[in-house]
Design an enzyme around this catalytic site. Structure first.
Site, PDB file in Angstrom:
ATOM      1  N   ARG A 183       0.855  -1.188   0.000  1.00 47.63           N
ATOM      2  CA  ARG A 183       0.000   0.000   0.000  1.00 47.63           C
ATOM      3  C   ARG A 183       0.892   1.239   0.000  1.00 47.63           C
ATOM      4  O   ARG A 183       1.766   1.383   0.866  1.00 47.63           O
ATOM      5  CB  ARG A 183      -0.907   0.028   1.230  1.00 47.63           C
ATOM      6  CG  ARG A 183      -2.073   1.024   1.126  1.00 47.63           C
ATOM      7  CD  ARG A 183      -2.837   1.167   2.430  1.00 47.63           C
ATOM      8  NE  ARG A 183      -2.041   1.837   3.437  1.00 47.63           N
ATOM      9  CZ  ARG A 183      -1.779   1.335   4.642  1.00 47.63           C
ATOM     10  NH1 ARG A 183      -2.253   0.161   5.004  1.00 47.63           N
ATOM     11  NH2 ARG A 183      -1.028   2.011   5.494  1.00 47.63           N
ATOM     12  N   GLU A 233       4.947   7.107   2.215  1.00 47.61           N
ATOM     13  CA  GLU A 233       5.741   5.882   2.291  1.00 47.61           C
ATOM     14  C   GLU A 233       5.041   4.813   1.470  1.00 47.61           C
ATOM     15  O   GLU A 233       3.895   4.977   1.046  1.00 47.61           O
ATOM     16  CB  GLU A 233       5.862   5.399   3.743  1.00 47.61           C
ATOM     17  CG  GLU A 233       4.519   5.037   4.370  1.00 47.61           C
ATOM     18  CD  GLU A 233       4.611   4.657   5.832  1.00 47.61           C
ATOM     19  OE1 GLU A 233       5.732   4.590   6.355  1.00 47.61           O
ATOM     20  OE2 GLU A 233       3.552   4.439   6.451  1.00 47.61           O
ATOM     21  N   ASN A 265       4.216   0.714   1.990  1.00 47.14           N
ATOM     22  CA  ASN A 265       4.224  -0.393   2.946  1.00 47.14           C
ATOM     23  C   ASN A 265       4.294  -1.704   2.184  1.00 47.14           C
ATOM     24  O   ASN A 265       3.348  -2.064   1.477  1.00 47.14           O
ATOM     25  CB  ASN A 265       2.943  -0.367   3.795  1.00 47.14           C
ATOM     26  CG  ASN A 265       2.752   0.959   4.505  1.00 47.14           C
ATOM     27  OD1 ASN A 265       3.280   1.186   5.575  1.00 47.14           O
ATOM     28  ND2 ASN A 265       1.989   1.858   3.892  1.00 47.14           N
ATOM     29  N   SER A 302      -2.323  -2.953   5.834  1.00 49.43           N
ATOM     30  CA  SER A 302      -3.565  -3.300   6.524  1.00 49.43           C
ATOM     31  C   SER A 302      -4.783  -2.523   6.049  1.00 49.43           C
ATOM     32  O   SER A 302      -4.691  -1.594   5.258  1.00 49.43           O
ATOM     33  CB  SER A 302      -3.376  -3.075   8.031  1.00 49.43           C
ATOM     34  OG  SER A 302      -2.995  -1.738   8.275  1.00 49.43           O
ATOM     35  N   LYS A 327      12.617   3.113   4.806  1.00 54.39           N
ATOM     36  CA  LYS A 327      12.669   4.554   4.556  1.00 54.39           C
ATOM     37  C   LYS A 327      13.948   4.941   3.821  1.00 54.39           C
ATOM     38  O   LYS A 327      13.945   5.860   2.998  1.00 54.39           O
ATOM     39  CB  LYS A 327      12.570   5.322   5.878  1.00 54.39           C
ATOM     40  CG  LYS A 327      11.318   5.020   6.696  1.00 54.39           C
ATOM     41  CD  LYS A 327      10.066   5.433   5.961  1.00 54.39           C
ATOM     42  CE  LYS A 327       8.826   5.241   6.802  1.00 54.39           C
ATOM     43  NZ  LYS A 327       8.524   3.823   7.068  1.00 54.39           N
ATOM     44  N   LYS A 378      12.491  10.675  10.115  1.00 54.93           N
ATOM     45  CA  LYS A 378      11.921   9.325  10.052  1.00 54.93           C
ATOM     46  C   LYS A 378      12.968   8.258  10.339  1.00 54.93           C
ATOM     47  O   LYS A 378      13.981   8.170   9.642  1.00 54.93           O
ATOM     48  CB  LYS A 378      11.331   9.075   8.655  1.00 54.93           C
ATOM     49  CG  LYS A 378      10.101   9.897   8.336  1.00 54.93           C
ATOM     50  CD  LYS A 378       9.459   9.427   7.041  1.00 54.93           C
ATOM     51  CE  LYS A 378       8.070   9.998   6.857  1.00 54.93           C
ATOM     52  NZ  LYS A 378       7.381   9.390   5.702  1.00 54.93           N
ATOM     53  N   GLU A 432       7.992   0.934  10.909  1.00 54.83           N
ATOM     54  CA  GLU A 432       6.631   0.952  10.374  1.00 54.83           C
ATOM     55  C   GLU A 432       5.658   0.905  11.544  1.00 54.83           C
ATOM     56  O   GLU A 432       6.035   0.699  12.687  1.00 54.83           O
ATOM     57  CB  GLU A 432       6.408  -0.255   9.456  1.00 54.83           C
ATOM     58  CG  GLU A 432       7.424  -0.385   8.327  1.00 54.83           C
ATOM     59  CD  GLU A 432       7.398   0.775   7.355  1.00 54.83           C
ATOM     60  OE1 GLU A 432       6.343   1.434   7.236  1.00 54.83           O
ATOM     61  OE2 GLU A 432       8.431   1.039   6.733  1.00 54.83           O
ATOM     62  N   GLY A 433       4.378   1.100  11.214  1.00 57.38           N
ATOM     63  CA  GLY A 433       3.338   0.915  12.216  1.00 57.38           C
ATOM     64  C   GLY A 433       2.812   2.183  12.854  1.00 57.38           C
ATOM     65  O   GLY A 433       1.882   2.145  13.638  1.00 57.38           O
ATOM     66  N   ARG A 461      -7.641   7.456   5.531  1.00 54.56           N
ATOM     67  CA  ARG A 461      -7.599   7.559   6.993  1.00 54.56           C
ATOM     68  C   ARG A 461      -7.526   9.025   7.381  1.00 54.56           C
ATOM     69  O   ARG A 461      -6.831   9.814   6.733  1.00 54.56           O
ATOM     70  CB  ARG A 461      -6.372   6.818   7.551  1.00 54.56           C
ATOM     71  CG  ARG A 461      -6.452   5.309   7.393  1.00 54.56           C
ATOM     72  CD  ARG A 461      -5.108   4.665   7.651  1.00 54.56           C
ATOM     73  NE  ARG A 461      -4.135   5.073   6.641  1.00 54.56           N
ATOM     74  CZ  ARG A 461      -2.831   4.793   6.704  1.00 54.56           C
ATOM     75  NH1 ARG A 461      -2.357   4.128   7.732  1.00 54.56           N
ATOM     76  NH2 ARG A 461      -2.021   5.183   5.737  1.00 54.56           N
TER      77      ARG A 461
END
Length: 433
Positions: A127, A146, A148, A153, A264, A323, A327-328, A409
Site C-alpha cells: 500500500r 511511504e 508499505n 492493513s 525509509k 523518520k 513501520e506501524g 484515513r
C-alpha cells in the site's frame, strides 16, 4: 476549508449530528466494520465498531486518480528493487551499521541470497500512502508518505465502509454526495492475488499461514506476515523462525528482499538523480509519473551532504519530518523534537538510522471522529490516502499487477503522527470533487 466539504450548517446542527452518530454506529455494526474491544481482546463475542468518520472527507478527483494510476508502477518498482542485491546492499549499507533491527533483517537476506532462493513465485501485497500537499499559492499536489511492503492493513474494513457512509448521507438528506461515495473492495483484489500465488504453488492440500504456526506436518504454500515489521514483534526464537520461513519453499508475502525494499532509506535513495532510471531504463514516462509523487527526501549519512541536511533541519524544524526505519505509526519526529533528537546524534553515526523528509501541508477539513470511549466533537482534520497494490511474479514473468483499491484515513490535527492501529487515525472514504 476544502472544496467538497459537508455543508457547515449540517455540521453545526447538534440535534441532527447526535441522531446521525447513533445511526452511523448501528450501520457500522450491521456492515461488519468491527473490532474487538481493548477490555476483552480475546473474546470474539465482544466487539465494537472500528473507528471511523461520521462523513466522508473531500479529496481532489485528479489527485485520487493519480494515486491509483501510478500504483502498478510502484508494484513494478518494488519488485525490481527486490531482485537487485547490489542496489539493496549499497542503499542500506549505512543504515545497517547503526540500526540493529534493519541489520538483523539484512542478515537473513544475505543468508538467503548466499544459499539461493528456494521459491520462484513472488507475491506482493502493498500500500502506497499519500497526502495532498497545498502550497501557499493554493496549488495542490500528491506527495508520497511511504510505501508499505509488509502487512499493508485495512483492506478488509475499507471494503465495508462505503456502505456505511452512503447510508449516513442518505439519512442526512445529502443525496448528491451519497452518489459520489465510490465502490471499493481491496479485500477481493488482495485475496485474488493470494489465490493466484496459491494456485501457482500447485498443491491443493497446502495452507496459507498467517499469524499462527501450523500444527503437525501440514505443508504451507504461503506465509503471510501480518506482523514482523517492528522490533517488538521479535524474540530470539522469532528471528530463528523468520529465517526458517525465508529458507522454506513457501511463497513469502513479503519475502525478505521485498520487506527491505520498503525501508525509509530505500525510499530516500530512490529520489536521487538517475536512480529511478536504473529500474525503468526504457520507460521515461514511468519515471516521470513516479517522481511526480516524491516529496523532498534527504540523507543523514556521514559527510557533506548529511551535514547539510542536519543544518537545514535544525534551522527550520517545522518544515520537515525526521523518520527512523520503522513501520506501524507513532515513530516519526516533528517540530522541536527534531532539534532535540538531532542535537544528540548529529555528530555521530547514530544519525544514519534516520532520513529527513519535507513536511506535507494538507488542507484541513472538519469532521466528527467516532471512536469507542471517546467523546465526539467537531474536529479539524487531515487525511492520508492509500492505494493498494497486488502483484504475482513467477520467475521473470509478471502474471498479475493491479491496483486493487484505496484507503482513506483521517485524524485530528492535534496528532502529528500515528495511524488507525496506533489509536490516532480513523477509517474514512473519499468524497471526490
Amino acid at each position: 476549508m476544502a472544496s467538497g466539504s459537508i455543508p457547515e450548517q449540517l455540521l453545526m446542527n447538534d440535534e441532527l449530528i447526535r441522531s446521525l452518530i447513533e445511526v452511523a454506529k448501528d450501520t457500522a455494526l450491521l456492515h461488519g466494520v468491527l473490532m474487538r474491544t481493548t477490555e476483552s481482546p480475546n473474546f470474539p463475542e465482544v466487539v465494537t465498531h472500528a473507528p471511523f468518520t461520521l462523513f466522508p472527507s473531500p479529496v481532489p478527483k485528479g489527485l485520487f486518480e493519480q494515486a491509483l494510476k501510478v500504483q502498478t508502477l510502484f508494484n513494478q518498482l518494488v519488485d525490481r528493487i527486490s531482485q537487485d542485491p547490489c542496489f539493496l546492499e549499497e542503499a542500506l549499507a549505512s543504515t545497517i551499521k547503526v540500526d540493529k533491527f534493519t541489520a538483523r533483517l539484512f542478515d537473513i537476506y544475505r543468508h538467503v541470497l548466499k544459499e539461493g532462493r528456494s521459491q520462484s513465485i513472488v507475491l506482493g501485497l502493498n500500500r502506497s500512502d499519500y497526502m495532498v500537499d497545498q502550497r501557499p499559492d493554493g496549488s495542490t499536489s500528491l506527495k508520497q508518505i511511504e510505501i508499505n511492503t509488509i502487512a499493508a492493513s485495512f483492506g478488509g474494513l475499507s471494503s465495508q465502509t462505503p456502505a456505511v457512509h452512503r447510508h449516513i448521507l442518505k439519512v442526512a438528506g445529502l443525496l448528491e454526495e451519497q452518489k459520489k461515495v465510490l465502490n471499493n473492495d481491496p479485500a477481493a483484489g488482495l485475496a485474488a492475488a493470494l489465490a493466484k500465488a496459491w494456485q501457482l504453488y500447485g498443491s491443493e492440500r497446502c495452507v496459507v499461514l498467517g499469524n499462527r504456526f501450523v500444527q503437525g506436518s501440514q505443508e504451507v504454500a504461503i506465509v503471510y506476515f501480518r506482523n514482523g515489521y517492528m522490533p517488538q514483534n521479535y524474540t530470539e526464537q522469532s528471528w530463528e523462525a523468520r529465517l526458517m520461513m525465508e529458507r522454506s519453499k513457501a511463497v513469502k508475502c513479503p519475502d525478505i528482499s521485498t520487506h527491505l525494499a520498503g525501508t525509509k532509506k530505500v525510499q530516500q535513495v530512490l529520489t536521487q538523480p538517475g536512480v529511478l532510471e536504473k529500474f525503468f531504463p526504457d520507460d521515461p514516462e514511468a519515471v516521470t509519473q513516479i517522481r511526480a509523487t516524491f516529496a523532498g527526501l534527504y540523507t543523514l549519512d556521514m559527510g557533506a551532504e548529511g551535514e547539510k541536511t542536519v543544518a537545514m533541519a535544525l534551522e527550520k524544524p517545522d518544515q520537515f519530518v525526521l523518520k527512523p526505519q520503522r513501520e506501524g505509526g507513532g515513530n516519526n519526529v516533528y517540530g522541536a523534537d527534531i532539534c532535540r533528537v538531532l542535537e544528540k546524534v548529529k555528530g555521530g553515526s547514530e544519525r544514519m538510522a534516520y532520513i529527513l523528509m519535507d513536511k506535507i501541508f494538507p488542507q484541513p477539513v472538519q469532521n466528527y471522529l467516532l471512536r469507542q470511549g471517546t467523546p465526539v466533537k467537531l474536529s479539524t482534520c487531515i487525511s492520508e490516502l492509500g492505494a493498494f497494490g497486488a502483484y504475482v511474479r513467477q520467475g521473470t514473468e509478471m502474471l498479475l499487477n493491479e491496483c486493487v483499491g484505496h484507503l482513506l484515513r483521517t485524524k485530528s490535527i492535534e496528532h502529528a503522527d500515528g495511524g488507525v492501529a496506533a489509536g490516532v487515525a480513523v477509517l474514512d472514504n473519499p468524497l471526490l470533487f
